[in-house]
Design an enzyme around this catalytic site. Sequence first.
Site, short mmCIF file in Angstrom:
data_model
loop_
_atom_site.label_atom_id
_atom_site.label_comp_id
_atom_site.label_asym_id
_atom_site.label_seq_id
_atom_site.Cartn_x
_atom_site.Cartn_y
_atom_site.Cartn_z
N SER A 37 0.73 -1.29 0.14
CA SER A 37 0.55 0.16 0.36
C SER A 37 0.53 1.22 0.15
O SER A 37 1.60 1.27 0.54
CB SER A 37 -1.09 -0.21 1.02
OG SER A 37 -0.63 -0.54 2.30
N HIS A 69 -5.76 -3.10 -3.26
CA HIS A 69 -4.84 -3.83 -3.44
C HIS A 69 -4.18 -4.23 -4.78
O HIS A 69 -5.70 -5.33 -4.74
CB HIS A 69 -4.33 -4.96 -2.73
CG HIS A 69 -3.90 -4.90 -0.85
ND1 HIS A 69 -3.15 -5.14 -0.52
CD2 HIS A 69 -4.07 -3.37 0.08
CE1 HIS A 69 -3.20 -4.78 0.77
NE2 HIS A 69 -3.60 -3.99 1.16
N ARG A 90 -0.97 -8.93 -3.17
CA ARG A 90 0.21 -10.07 -2.06
C ARG A 90 -1.23 -10.72 -1.83
O ARG A 90 -1.92 -10.42 -1.28
CB ARG A 90 0.60 -8.81 -1.09
CG ARG A 90 1.08 -9.61 -0.43
CD ARG A 90 2.12 -8.37 0.65
NE ARG A 90 3.91 -8.29 0.70
CZ ARG A 90 4.12 -6.71 0.72
NH1 ARG A 90 3.92 -6.07 0.66
NH2 ARG A 90 5.41 -7.08 0.42
N THR A 91 -0.66 -11.49 -1.27
CA THR A 91 -1.25 -12.38 -0.31
C THR A 91 -1.02 -12.30 1.19
O THR A 91 0.34 -12.86 1.25
CB THR A 91 -1.73 -14.12 -0.70
OG1 THR A 91 -2.16 -14.16 -2.04
CG2 THR A 91 -2.45 -14.54 -0.05
N HIS A 92 -1.95 -11.91 2.48
CA HIS A 92 -1.53 -12.22 3.32
C HIS A 92 -1.45 -12.96 4.37
O HIS A 92 -2.39 -13.85 4.03
CB HIS A 92 -1.91 -10.29 3.94
CG HIS A 92 -2.07 -8.98 4.13
ND1 HIS A 92 -2.27 -8.76 2.49
CD2 HIS A 92 -0.43 -8.10 4.24
CE1 HIS A 92 -1.67 -6.97 2.01
NE2 HIS A 92 -0.91 -7.04 3.24
N GLU A 191 -1.77 -3.50 16.08
CA GLU A 191 -1.02 -3.80 17.70
C GLU A 191 -1.46 -2.97 18.77
O GLU A 191 -2.17 -2.35 18.83
CB GLU A 191 0.03 -3.06 17.96
CG GLU A 191 1.72 -4.17 16.68
CD GLU A 191 0.94 -3.97 15.04
OE1 GLU A 191 0.75 -2.74 14.79
OE2 GLU A 191 0.69 -5.25 14.72
N SER A 210 3.62 -8.30 6.86
CA SER A 210 4.14 -9.17 5.39
C SER A 210 5.60 -9.10 6.25
O SER A 210 5.86 -8.83 7.13
CB SER A 210 3.45 -7.89 4.04
OG SER A 210 4.17 -6.77 3.76
N ASN A 233 1.06 5.01 9.40
CA ASN A 233 1.11 5.98 10.84
C ASN A 233 2.07 5.65 11.70
O ASN A 233 3.07 4.78 11.73
CB ASN A 233 0.41 5.09 10.99
CG ASN A 233 -0.17 3.95 11.36
OD1 ASN A 233 -0.05 2.78 9.88
ND2 ASN A 233 0.41 2.80 12.18
#
Length: 274
Positions: A37, A69, A90-92, A191, A210, A233
């Site tokens: 991203s 994405h 992308r596969t997360h 988190e 990732s 961020n």
Amino acid sequence: MASRKEENPFALAQRAAKDIANLTGVTEHDIALTLGSGWAQAADLIGETTHEFDATAVTGFSKPALAGHVGTIRSILIPDGRRALVIGARTHYYEGRGVRSVVHSVRTAAATGAKIMILTNGAGGIKRHWRPGQPVLISDHINLTADSPLEGATFVDLTDLYSARLRSIAREVDPSLDEGVYVQFRGPHYETPAEVKMAETIGGDIVGMSTSLEAIAAREAGMEILGLSLITNLAAGIQETPLSHAEVVEAGKEAESVISKLLADVVEAIGTRA
Ligand code: 8IG
């Protein structure tokens, strides 16, 4: 007949590479990029896109889980004659399709001949002086997924996983690039502040969902790796306001043209050192 699901992951990547060769007529790519991203515009700046197709046209790739994405793969002719394979799909790990799915794109890139893998992502920053919209180099990682793309007794050395050579080339392009240790959490939740404090205490600077598993698979495949994070961020508890996906997308959009140009310049500079 063995189910496709159980096919050897390297054979699956070979089939995917064959699909890409069939779709593009290009039998060998030199460098591969996964655009996370904030980084998508780089694809337009690296060179001439000669082929673009839906990732789902290639063996083993699934639909992107997230809007925003981009689910396409491009073959790009770099002005110096090299070929870039740009993976926008992308596969997360948090999608729950298993770690083989997560690293399939990297193994496919290796099977197309790519010797260099550039992994990019959007992530949270722990260093307090970092600002949203700032790109940083990944110097190393801490993999907190408790998983690995390697199966069996595959003991792969991860010293200098994120190539010092490539980081130094990136710094020649932009001497202001800071670097940090990327901590991959499983996600998809962000988190807690306590987890961010833990990440900092164990040596982390960047938090994300990732890249680490992909980097391990890329190294297993013998590729040289460059990792770049866009800090969208500050991590939870370091920034005072709650994290929102919308905010992350917004920061990515604002930084996109600057960091995409940076990435294209880095790809060009790598070509002068081959
Ligand atoms: I963009 O703060 C983005 N991705 N784990 N934490 C984690 N992943 C992220 C974050 C973040 N920001």
